[in-house]
Design a protein around this motif. Structure first.
Motif, short mmCIF file in Angstrom:
data_model
loop_
_atom_site.label_atom_id
_atom_site.label_comp_id
_atom_site.label_asym_id
_atom_site.label_seq_id
_atom_site.Cartn_x
_atom_site.Cartn_y
_atom_site.Cartn_z
N VAL A 132 0.86 -1.17 0.00
CA VAL A 132 0.00 0.00 0.00
C VAL A 132 0.90 1.22 0.00
CG1 VAL A 132 -1.87 1.18 1.22
CG2 VAL A 132 -1.70 -1.29 1.33
N ASP A 133 0.44 2.30 -0.59
CA ASP A 133 1.23 3.52 -0.67
C ASP A 133 1.64 4.01 0.72
OD1 ASP A 133 2.49 5.68 -1.87
OD2 ASP A 133 0.67 6.91 -1.82
N GLY A 134 2.93 4.30 0.89
CA GLY A 134 3.45 4.78 2.17
C GLY A 134 3.89 3.69 3.12
N MET A 135 3.75 2.47 2.75
CA MET A 135 4.11 1.34 3.61
C MET A 135 5.62 1.24 3.78
SD MET A 135 2.94 -2.53 2.85
CE MET A 135 1.89 -3.20 4.07
N VAL A 136 6.05 0.80 4.95
CA VAL A 136 7.47 0.56 5.24
C VAL A 136 7.62 -0.94 5.48
CG1 VAL A 136 9.37 1.07 6.81
CG2 VAL A 136 7.75 2.87 6.20
N VAL A 137 8.54 -1.58 4.73
CA VAL A 137 8.72 -3.02 4.82
C VAL A 137 10.18 -3.36 5.06
CG1 VAL A 137 6.74 -3.52 3.34
CG2 VAL A 137 8.98 -3.27 2.32
N SER A 138 10.42 -4.58 5.50
CA SER A 138 11.78 -5.04 5.76
C SER A 138 12.41 -5.58 4.48
CB SER A 138 11.77 -6.14 6.82
OG SER A 138 11.16 -7.30 6.30
N ARG A 139 13.71 -5.72 4.50
CA ARG A 139 14.45 -6.25 3.35
C ARG A 139 14.01 -7.68 3.06
NH1 ARG A 139 20.07 -4.83 3.29
NH2 ARG A 139 20.04 -4.33 1.09
N ARG A 140 13.75 -8.44 4.10
CA ARG A 140 13.39 -9.85 3.95
C ARG A 140 12.07 -10.04 3.20
NH1 ARG A 140 13.26 -14.15 8.91
NH2 ARG A 140 12.81 -15.97 7.64
N SER A 141 11.11 -9.16 3.43
CA SER A 141 9.80 -9.32 2.81
C SER A 141 9.61 -8.49 1.54
CB SER A 141 8.70 -8.96 3.81
OG SER A 141 8.81 -7.61 4.18
N LEU A 142 10.55 -7.64 1.22
CA LEU A 142 10.40 -6.72 0.09
C LEU A 142 10.16 -7.44 -1.23
CD1 LEU A 142 10.48 -3.79 -0.96
CD2 LEU A 142 12.93 -4.10 -1.29
N GLY A 143 10.97 -8.41 -1.56
CA GLY A 143 10.87 -9.08 -2.85
C GLY A 143 9.54 -9.78 -3.06
N SER A 144 9.11 -10.54 -2.07
CA SER A 144 7.85 -11.27 -2.23
C SER A 144 6.66 -10.33 -2.25
CB SER A 144 7.69 -12.31 -1.12
OG SER A 144 7.65 -11.68 0.14
N LEU A 145 6.71 -9.23 -1.50
CA LEU A 145 5.59 -8.28 -1.50
C LEU A 145 5.49 -7.54 -2.84
CD1 LEU A 145 5.84 -6.79 2.11
CD2 LEU A 145 4.16 -8.43 1.23
N VAL A 146 6.63 -7.16 -3.41
CA VAL A 146 6.62 -6.49 -4.72
C VAL A 146 6.09 -7.44 -5.77
CG1 VAL A 146 8.09 -5.55 -6.54
CG2 VAL A 146 8.41 -4.82 -4.18
#
Length: 165
Positions: free
Chosen positions: A90-104
């Motif tokens: 969602v716009d403005g969300m902050v995520v960790s490096r570990r979950s970034l790839g799968s979320l994108v």
């Protein structure tokens, strides 16, 4: 070792082509001046087929000093004029490096599915199957009463046995 099966299927193009860009930002403010249409036109090789703004969905990723990543979404407007929600990002969300790839990846897949479902000519697979089955049934229908059906069915089996022997 298990052998991987390679499945291939022909993808049908439905409606407009949609482009999803994942952009790395060194400065978060650069998202306002990002030239998406010009970049797509350059990648296509011709300026004559300029994509519309609604056909471009951009996921901006900005690294924060804490090691987390801030996400900014742009594009992908629906017919109502608002940006379609393509969860999980969602716009403005902050995520960790570990979950970034799968979320994108999941957000990109969801945007494509959402755009495909928004088109008027799209039919889900179960509807296509049902229509094809109805078509085959109407084409090869042979109206018989119960006893006639079983007589014809077993008569065909007896003829096949005699031809084998």
């Amino acid at each position: 070792m298990r052998r991987r099966k390679h499945w291939s299927r022909q993808l049908s193009v439905v409606g407009h082509e949609m482009r999803v860009l994942v952009v790395w930002l060194e400065s978060y403010e650069d998202n306002t001046t990002f030239p998406a249409c010009e970049l797509i036109a350059e990648l296509n090789g011709s300026a004559a087929t300029q994509p519309q703004e609604k056909d471009i969905f951009i996921i901006f990723v900005h690294a924060l000093q804490s090691g987390l990543f801030r996400i900014h979404l742009r594009g992908g407007t629906s017919s109502s004029g608002r940006i379609s929600m393509a969860t999980p990002l969602v716009d403005g969300m902050v995520v960790s490096r570990r979950s970034l790839g799968s979320l994108v990846r999941q957000t990109t897949i969801n945007m494509h599915r959402r755009r495909r479902l928004d088109t008027d000519v799209y039919q889900p697979p179960h509807v296509k199957r049902r229509l094809k089955i109805q078509d085959i049934a109407s084409k090869y229908r042979n109206k018989m009463a119960g006893p006639e059906f079983y007589t014809a069915l077993f008569a065909d089996l007896n003829q096949e046995k005699e031809s084998i022997v």
